[in-house]
Design a protein around this motif. Sequence first.
Motif, PDB file in Angstrom:
ATOM      1  N   SER A  21       0.846  -1.189   0.000  1.00  0.00           N
ATOM      2  CA  SER A  21       0.000   0.000   0.000  1.00  0.00           C
ATOM      3  C   SER A  21       0.882   1.239   0.000  1.00  0.00           C
ATOM      4  CB  SER A  21      -0.903   0.024   1.231  1.00  0.00           C
ATOM      5  OG  SER A  21      -1.778  -1.083   1.254  1.00  0.00           O
ATOM      6  N   CYS A  22       0.353   2.291  -0.576  1.00  0.00           N
ATOM      7  CA  CYS A  22       1.032   3.585  -0.580  1.00  0.00           C
ATOM      8  C   CYS A  22       0.003   4.628  -0.186  1.00  0.00           C
ATOM      9  CB  CYS A  22       1.617   3.878  -1.948  1.00  0.00           C
ATOM     10  SG  CYS A  22       2.313   5.536  -2.121  1.00  0.00           S
ATOM     11  N   PHE A  32      -2.820  13.151  -9.293  1.00  0.00           N
ATOM     12  CA  PHE A  32      -1.492  12.613  -9.555  1.00  0.00           C
ATOM     13  C   PHE A  32      -1.550  11.217 -10.158  1.00  0.00           C
ATOM     14  CE2 PHE A  32       1.337  15.665  -7.542  1.00  0.00           C
ATOM     15  CZ  PHE A  32       0.452  16.416  -6.799  1.00  0.00           C
ATOM     16  N   ALA A  33      -0.763  11.014 -11.209  1.00  0.00           N
ATOM     17  CA  ALA A  33      -0.463   9.661 -11.641  1.00  0.00           C
ATOM     18  C   ALA A  33       0.523   9.069 -10.649  1.00  0.00           C
ATOM     19  CB  ALA A  33       0.140   9.668 -13.043  1.00  0.00           C
ATOM     20  N   MET A  34       0.463   7.751 -10.488  1.00  0.00           N
ATOM     21  CA  MET A  34       1.279   7.087  -9.475  1.00  0.00           C
ATOM     22  C   MET A  34       2.053   5.926 -10.088  1.00  0.00           C
ATOM     23  SD  MET A  34       0.483   8.732  -6.685  1.00  0.00           S
ATOM     24  CE  MET A  34       1.138   7.632  -5.418  1.00  0.00           C
ATOM     25  N   ILE A  70      -1.640  -3.249 -10.229  1.00  0.00           N
ATOM     26  CA  ILE A  70      -1.649  -1.937  -9.594  1.00  0.00           C
ATOM     27  C   ILE A  70      -3.078  -1.409  -9.566  1.00  0.00           C
ATOM     28  CG2 ILE A  70      -1.171  -0.706 -11.756  1.00  0.00           C
ATOM     29  CD1 ILE A  70       0.557   1.250 -10.130  1.00  0.00           C
ATOM     30  N   SER A  71      -3.439  -0.745  -8.482  1.00  0.00           N
ATOM     31  CA  SER A  71      -4.768  -0.163  -8.363  1.00  0.00           C
ATOM     32  C   SER A  71      -4.700   1.023  -7.414  1.00  0.00           C
ATOM     33  CB  SER A  71      -5.772  -1.203  -7.860  1.00  0.00           C
ATOM     34  OG  SER A  71      -5.417  -1.657  -6.559  1.00  0.00           O
ATOM     35  N   ARG A  72      -5.773   1.769  -7.346  1.00  0.00           N
ATOM     36  CA  ARG A  72      -5.823   2.923  -6.443  1.00  0.00           C
ATOM     37  C   ARG A  72      -7.250   3.149  -5.988  1.00  0.00           C
ATOM     38  NH1 ARG A  72      -3.403   7.763  -9.569  1.00  0.00           N
ATOM     39  NH2 ARG A  72      -4.094   8.965  -7.751  1.00  0.00           N
ATOM     40  N   THR A  78      -5.048   6.242  -1.469  1.00  0.00           N
ATOM     41  CA  THR A  78      -4.148   5.100  -1.355  1.00  0.00           C
ATOM     42  C   THR A  78      -4.018   4.360  -2.683  1.00  0.00           C
ATOM     43  OG1 THR A  78      -4.773   4.823   0.976  1.00  0.00           O
ATOM     44  CG2 THR A  78      -3.671   2.965  -0.082  1.00  0.00           C
ATOM     45  N   MET A  79      -2.792   3.921  -2.951  1.00  0.00           N
ATOM     46  CA  MET A  79      -2.499   3.091  -4.106  1.00  0.00           C
ATOM     47  C   MET A  79      -2.033   1.730  -3.604  1.00  0.00           C
ATOM     48  SD  MET A  79       0.391   3.649  -7.079  1.00  0.00           S
ATOM     49  CE  MET A  79       1.741   3.708  -5.908  1.00  0.00           C
TER      50      MET A  79
END
Length: 123
Positions: A21-22, A32-34, A70-72, A78-79
């Motif tokens: 997680s981020c 923002f792109a991540m 990858i997901s957000r 959170t990503m």
Amino acid sequence: QVQLVESGGGVVQAGGSLRLSCASSGRTFSNFAMGWFRQAPGKEREFVAAISASGITTYYADSVKGRFTISRDNAKNTMYLQMNSLKPEDTAVYYCAARRHSLASTKVDYDYWGQGTQVTVSS
């Protein structure tokens, strides 16, 4: 300014799974792109995956395609990175990163970075 904090790393056997997680704070996360990057000892930091600000578009390194997702969740700022079928060569410190505008796959294109979380895959 954007603050990013990674979590979810650990030690897992080959073939196992982990979810990173981020968590983001500061500026509006949905602007923002991540991306996720990783760095193994003695190696350059390399691209893993990226996701657009809306979450609609994703892009993966060939080495993880079909195994990582990858997901957000923009409501939770959170990503995530779901990692399945892990291999010893996936062992690295994993970093999340943020940039304005479209997603990118090169580290120089990212403006904000987390401190990283260690992932170790044992054989």
